[in-house]
Design an enzyme around this catalytic site. Structure first.
Site, PDB file in Angstrom:
ATOM      1  N   THR A 274      39.054   1.827  12.925  1.00 58.14           N
ATOM      2  CA  THR A 274      39.799   2.389  14.045  1.00 58.14           C
ATOM      3  C   THR A 274      41.187   1.825  13.851  1.00 58.14           C
ATOM      4  O   THR A 274      41.318   0.823  13.164  1.00 58.14           O
ATOM      5  CB  THR A 274      39.208   1.836  15.359  1.00 58.14           C
ATOM      6  OG1 THR A 274      37.852   2.221  15.470  1.00 58.14           O
ATOM      7  CG2 THR A 274      39.952   2.293  16.585  1.00 58.14           C
TER       8      THR A 274
ATOM      9  N   ARG B 195      29.112  12.805  19.084  1.00 55.45           N
ATOM     10  CA  ARG B 195      29.029  11.356  19.298  1.00 55.45           C
ATOM     11  C   ARG B 195      30.407  10.811  19.729  1.00 55.45           C
ATOM     12  O   ARG B 195      31.437  11.191  19.200  1.00 55.45           O
ATOM     13  CB  ARG B 195      28.569  10.677  18.000  1.00 55.45           C
ATOM     14  CG  ARG B 195      28.501   9.154  18.080  1.00 55.45           C
ATOM     15  CD  ARG B 195      29.751   8.495  17.557  1.00 55.45           C
ATOM     16  NE  ARG B 195      29.645   7.041  17.561  1.00 55.45           N
ATOM     17  CZ  ARG B 195      30.671   6.218  17.343  1.00 55.45           C
ATOM     18  NH1 ARG B 195      31.866   6.709  17.145  1.00 55.45           N
ATOM     19  NH2 ARG B 195      30.509   4.928  17.343  1.00 55.45           N
ATOM     20  N   VAL B 196      30.416   9.940  20.725  1.00 50.45           N
ATOM     21  CA  VAL B 196      31.654   9.310  21.187  1.00 50.45           C
ATOM     22  C   VAL B 196      31.489   7.801  21.082  1.00 50.45           C
ATOM     23  O   VAL B 196      30.438   7.256  21.443  1.00 50.45           O
ATOM     24  CB  VAL B 196      31.966   9.724  22.644  1.00 50.45           C
ATOM     25  CG1 VAL B 196      33.134   8.926  23.203  1.00 50.45           C
ATOM     26  CG2 VAL B 196      32.263  11.218  22.716  1.00 50.45           C
ATOM     27  N   GLY B 197      32.505   7.126  20.601  1.00 50.32           N
ATOM     28  CA  GLY B 197      32.447   5.671  20.453  1.00 50.32           C
ATOM     29  C   GLY B 197      33.172   4.937  21.570  1.00 50.32           C
ATOM     30  O   GLY B 197      33.375   5.466  22.662  1.00 50.32           O
ATOM     31  N   ASP B 198      33.584   3.729  21.281  1.00 46.11           N
ATOM     32  CA  ASP B 198      34.200   2.855  22.281  1.00 46.11           C
ATOM     33  C   ASP B 198      35.672   3.188  22.540  1.00 46.11           C
ATOM     34  O   ASP B 198      36.204   2.900  23.619  1.00 46.11           O
ATOM     35  CB  ASP B 198      34.126   1.394  21.811  1.00 46.11           C
ATOM     36  CG  ASP B 198      34.792   1.211  20.450  1.00 46.11           C
ATOM     37  OD1 ASP B 198      34.351   1.858  19.483  1.00 46.11           O
ATOM     38  OD2 ASP B 198      35.756   0.435  20.354  1.00 46.11           O
TER      39      ASP B 198
ATOM     40  N   THR C 211      37.877  -3.006  17.531  1.00 43.94           N
ATOM     41  CA  THR C 211      37.461  -2.129  16.437  1.00 43.94           C
ATOM     42  C   THR C 211      36.087  -2.577  15.956  1.00 43.94           C
ATOM     43  O   THR C 211      35.774  -3.770  16.008  1.00 43.94           O
ATOM     44  CB  THR C 211      38.486  -2.160  15.280  1.00 43.94           C
ATOM     45  OG1 THR C 211      37.894  -1.582  14.109  1.00 43.94           O
ATOM     46  CG2 THR C 211      38.933  -3.568  14.932  1.00 43.94           C
ATOM     47  N   GLY C 212      35.280  -1.622  15.521  1.00 45.41           N
ATOM     48  CA  GLY C 212      33.933  -1.958  15.057  1.00 45.41           C
ATOM     49  C   GLY C 212      32.957  -0.872  15.443  1.00 45.41           C
ATOM     50  O   GLY C 212      33.362   0.251  15.768  1.00 45.41           O
TER      51      GLY C 212
ATOM     52  N   GLY D 194      31.109   1.281  17.626  1.00 43.25           N
ATOM     53  CA  GLY D 194      31.347   1.592  19.028  1.00 43.25           C
ATOM     54  C   GLY D 194      30.160   1.335  19.935  1.00 43.25           C
ATOM     55  O   GLY D 194      30.322   0.823  21.053  1.00 43.25           O
TER      56      GLY D 194
HETATM   57  N1  GLY Z   1      35.115   1.845  16.934  1.00 42.98           N
HETATM   58  C1  GLY Z   1      35.103   3.174  16.572  1.00 42.98           C
HETATM   59  C2  GLY Z   1      33.883   3.889  16.919  1.00 42.98           C
HETATM   60  O1  GLY Z   1      32.804   3.319  16.931  1.00 42.98           O
HETATM   61  O2  GLY Z   1      33.941   5.062  17.182  1.00 42.98           O
END
Ligand code: GLY
Length: 301
Positions: free
Chosen positions: A182, A210-213, A232-233, A235
């Site tokens: 990210t 799919r949606v992350g953090d 970052t990482g 999500g």
């Molecule tokens: N940190 C980015 C994601 O998992 O989408």
């Protein structure tokens, strides 16, 4: 004490050798702060620079989803006055962070999918779809691992998952077939306002939708009077821990910025890549469990 400054990251897992892109992003953001500009403009300018770079998993460098064609991106912007905007699973725009900035000016705080794309078009953002060569190479690695049954190369969560049963792309499962990063920027301006801007192509491998953090407040980003934080990482792991808000709370309670960032990284299972950057008037820091390209520039009070 810091008068103004900016810290950026190119994503946990990004090679240190890619630091030059972060240096350029800081230079552009810092130029805005030096001219008396505000923290949001500076953080967004840095994020756009990283989105346009093409090496990082955001904007022009975003990873492909499991069909090898779809690109869905998440992005967010927030300042310490409580203003925020984010987009989730947005397709076919060059700079999702600029669309998040437009959401920030609207009555909403989060827009997703098709509605977010149409909103972007109404705001004047044109159609953009150019998967990078790195994204195509990364996809091929994932495709070969999945088609060869080499699930040991995947994250734990994918090992027992029946992907064929859950396949939700328009093309058939049979016709197809790890990294994660990210980009993020946190800034403090001369007026004392703090801001964060983040953008991502997601965490590979990914299903459609799919949606992350990154677009979720308190998970991938947070800004308030005490600090601005970007993570970052993976999500899913960051969301479970509401990591950005946890780091913010520790700083607000008096913990030093670098200790709060290290505490967040140290609290994650070792197999989960994670990185954090933060800035406050008292300090700035980066921490990561893997290599992570970062850069910062701070002007002392
Ligand atoms: N940190 C980015 C994601 O998992 O989408």
């Amino acid at each position: 004490m810091i008068r103004y400054g900016i810290v950026v990251h190119g994503g946990v897992g990004s090679p240190i050798a890619w630091k030059d892109g972060c240096v350029q992003a800081v230079r552009r953001g810092m130029g805005i702060l030096e001219r008396g500009g505000n923290a949001v403009d500076a953080a967004v300018e840095s994020a756009v620079t990283l989105e346009d770079d093409g090496r990082y998993n955001a904007g022009s460098g975003s990873y492909l989803r499991l069909d090898g064609a779809t690109i869905e991106m998440d992005a967010s912007v927030m300042d310490s006055c409580g203003e925020l905007g984010s987009v989730a699973a947005i397709q076919r725009v060059r700079n999702p962070v600029l669309v998040a900035r437009e959401v920030m000016k609207s009555p909403h705080v989060l827009m997703c999918g098709e509605g977010a794309v149409k909103f972007a078009r109404r705001c004047g953002f044109s159609d953009y779809y150019q998967p990078s060569s790195r994204a195509r190479e990364h996809y091929e690695t994932i495709r070969q691992a999945l088609s060869g049954g080499r699930f040991e190369e995947m994250r734990q969560a994918w090992k027992d998952f029946d992907l064929k049963r859950h396949w939700n792309f328009p093309v058939p499962y049979e016709s197809v077939f790890a990294g994660c990063d990210t980009i993020g920027a946190v800034a403090l301006d001369p007026a004392g306002v703090l801001a964060t801007a983040c953008s991502t192509g997601g965490a590979s491998p990914m299903l459609h939708g799919r949606v992350g953090d990154t677009p979720l407040v308190g998970c991938g980003f947070y800004a308030g009077p005490a600090a601005a934080v970007a993570t970052t990482g993976i999500g899913e792991e960051i969301i479970r821990r509401m990591l950005a808000r946890a780091v913010y709370d520790w700083i607000a309670q008096g913990e030093e910025v670098h200790r709060a960032c290290e505490r967040a990284v140290g609290g994650m299972p070792p197999e989960v890549p994670v990185g954090v950057i933060a800035v406050s008037r008292r300090g700035a820091a980066t921490a990561a469990s893997r290599d992570m390209a970062v850069w910062s520039d701070l002007s002392d009070a």
